[in-house]
Design a protein around this motif. Sequence first.
Motif, PDB file in Angstrom:
ATOM      1  N   ASP A  76      11.795  12.092 -67.591  1.00  0.00           N
ATOM      2  CA  ASP A  76      12.489  12.449 -66.499  1.00  0.00           C
ATOM      3  C   ASP A  76      11.713  11.550 -65.138  1.00  0.00           C
ATOM      4  OD1 ASP A  76      13.918  13.223 -64.236  1.00  0.00           O
ATOM      5  OD2 ASP A  76      14.015  15.334 -65.139  1.00  0.00           O
ATOM      6  N   CYS A  77      12.377  10.402 -64.665  1.00  0.00           N
ATOM      7  CA  CYS A  77      11.879   9.989 -63.646  1.00  0.00           C
ATOM      8  C   CYS A  77      11.951  10.390 -62.122  1.00  0.00           C
ATOM      9  CB  CYS A  77      12.666   8.525 -63.754  1.00  0.00           C
ATOM     10  SG  CYS A  77      12.314   7.473 -65.056  1.00  0.00           S
ATOM     11  N   HIS A  78      12.688  11.513 -62.020  1.00  0.00           N
ATOM     12  CA  HIS A  78      12.490  12.022 -60.905  1.00  0.00           C
ATOM     13  C   HIS A  78      12.706  13.860 -60.991  1.00  0.00           C
ATOM     14  CE1 HIS A  78      14.603  11.958 -56.438  1.00  0.00           C
ATOM     15  NE2 HIS A  78      13.878  13.159 -56.788  1.00  0.00           N
ATOM     16  N   THR A  79      11.241  14.187 -61.004  1.00  0.00           N
ATOM     17  CA  THR A  79      11.336  16.042 -60.740  1.00  0.00           C
ATOM     18  C   THR A  79      10.582  15.991 -59.528  1.00  0.00           C
ATOM     19  OG1 THR A  79       9.149  15.703 -61.877  1.00  0.00           O
ATOM     20  CG2 THR A  79      11.007  15.812 -63.311  1.00  0.00           C
ATOM     21  N   HIS A  80      10.620  17.334 -59.112  1.00  0.00           N
ATOM     22  CA  HIS A  80       9.674  17.842 -58.272  1.00  0.00           C
ATOM     23  C   HIS A  80       8.987  19.061 -58.963  1.00  0.00           C
ATOM     24  CE1 HIS A  80      10.983  15.443 -55.048  1.00  0.00           C
ATOM     25  NE2 HIS A  80      12.248  15.761 -55.402  1.00  0.00           N
ATOM     26  N   ILE A  81       8.172  18.974 -59.805  1.00  0.00           N
ATOM     27  CA  ILE A  81       7.788  20.046 -60.615  1.00  0.00           C
ATOM     28  C   ILE A  81       6.922  21.233 -59.725  1.00  0.00           C
ATOM     29  CG2 ILE A  81       5.556  18.984 -61.074  1.00  0.00           C
ATOM     30  CD1 ILE A  81       7.124  19.335 -64.063  1.00  0.00           C
ATOM     31  N   THR A  82       6.536  20.871 -58.641  1.00  0.00           N
ATOM     32  CA  THR A  82       5.910  22.060 -57.843  1.00  0.00           C
ATOM     33  C   THR A  82       6.919  23.021 -57.433  1.00  0.00           C
ATOM     34  OG1 THR A  82       6.163  20.372 -56.342  1.00  0.00           O
ATOM     35  CG2 THR A  82       3.996  20.672 -57.563  1.00  0.00           C
ATOM     36  N   GLY A 115      16.809  10.523 -64.361  1.00  0.00           N
ATOM     37  CA  GLY A 115      15.987  11.199 -63.411  1.00  0.00           C
ATOM     38  C   GLY A 115      16.904  12.264 -62.839  1.00  0.00           C
ATOM     39  N   THR A 116      16.458  13.542 -62.932  1.00  0.00           N
ATOM     40  CA  THR A 116      17.201  14.649 -62.550  1.00  0.00           C
ATOM     41  C   THR A 116      17.270  15.325 -61.325  1.00  0.00           C
ATOM     42  OG1 THR A 116      15.705  16.230 -63.543  1.00  0.00           O
ATOM     43  CG2 THR A 116      17.081  15.218 -64.805  1.00  0.00           C
ATOM     44  N   ASP A 117      16.011  15.212 -60.575  1.00  0.00           N
ATOM     45  CA  ASP A 117      15.721  15.902 -59.369  1.00  0.00           C
ATOM     46  C   ASP A 117      15.285  17.341 -59.676  1.00  0.00           C
ATOM     47  OD1 ASP A 117      15.127  16.055 -56.622  1.00  0.00           O
ATOM     48  OD2 ASP A 117      16.827  15.592 -55.938  1.00  0.00           O
TER      49      ASP A 117
END
Length: 426
Positions: free
Chosen positions: A81-87, A340-342
């Motif tokens: 996944d090329c677009h996460t905000h894992i935090t 990428g999912t955001d």
Amino acid sequence: MRKIFGTLCLLVAMATGYTQNTTTIIKAGKLIDVETGKVLTNQMILIRHDSIIQVASNISIPIDANIIDLSKYTVLPGLIDCHTHITSQPSGDYYGDIFRKSAVDVAITAHVYAKKTLEAGFTTVRDLGAPGLVDIALRNAINNGDVVGPNIYAATVFIGATGSHGDLNGFSPYLEFNLPKGMSGIANGVEAVREQVRFNVKNGADVIKFGASAGVLSEEESVGAPQYTQEEMNAIVSEAKMWGRKAAAHAHGAEAIKMAVKAGVASVEHGSLVDAEGIQLMKEHGTYLVSDVYDDEYILSEYAKLGYPEKIINKEKMVGKLQRENFQKAVEAGVKIAYGTDAGVYPHGWNGKQFKWMTRFGLSPMGAIQAATINAADLIGIKEKTGSIKAGKKADIIAVLSNPIEDITSLEQVQFVMKNGIVYKK
Ligand code: ARG
């Protein structure tokens, strides 16, 4: 005593994903070869330690090999996944998340999301913006084996102009946020944006993320307007290049997309309002489009219920549909697509839900899988290491029950996950 020790070892192995046997054979009923776009049948994969040694229809099984029988499954490379905000995770309290949480709160929960992401079959993520360098701490803890999660390529703080998507807008100007220098990511002017890129790199950034245009989930007025000048974008991208980093531009608006592409970004994130000229430019520059085409679904159905500001819901209503239509146009024109999912906009672990939407809007199932494997690895710059099941690459391997080429939603239920040769879900 020995039994207790054995049980303890097993528990440790389950907790960390550690396996004692270092030679493994996976028997794959079907195997998706993302490099040729073919589905192979009855393949064997020989793995030693963390790497793939051989892939063939018949391999003589080494005597010490641990055999994993996935002959009833479809096996494919670990997803990326090329677009996460894992935090972050939508808590339902928009202002609470902004005002009542520190980076420490975020750090306490981030590992939970990392584990969910990995268990959903995503063995690698590019994390595009996190507070307080928590992404770097998480990445390092995962690499050290202290915490379970995907391989993370992290951006550190989002770089944005004053009043931009990356800033806090709509509040009393007398409110002051005392963050250490550099931590806000707010930078204006060529010199300052270069300095910010240096700050991010110094603190561990693998990739540089900046806001080329306004956004949806923020309280500035517009959604598509450019938020940096061409000179500032050029400076960010060239500074990133100097340090050997690629740049990713958050860009919804048509003009901002073109400016970012001209500046030389590796990827345009969202790309919602891209026009024909922008599509053409992206093709010419080989720029990847990373479009979060599932998010509209979640935001419109959940965010209103969660009490998000109306302004934000209205912005979503403006871009959501167009984003999908323009995604399809870009696909049809042959723009390179990476998955990428955001994630973080919606709950982590649901990363696989976007496949269905990508195939509804122009991609074939194989194309969507390639976007999440070989293309994503190419965009991040790790194609030598991962992104396909090939000798010499890391053993990042997943399996699903039904063939995703026939039913793409099977990727929402990943049954088996191996990362760097270690089994995390079986
Ligand atoms: N982080 C993005 C933003 O706030 C999310 C956009 C979500 N909406 C969408 N249609 N993709 O701009």
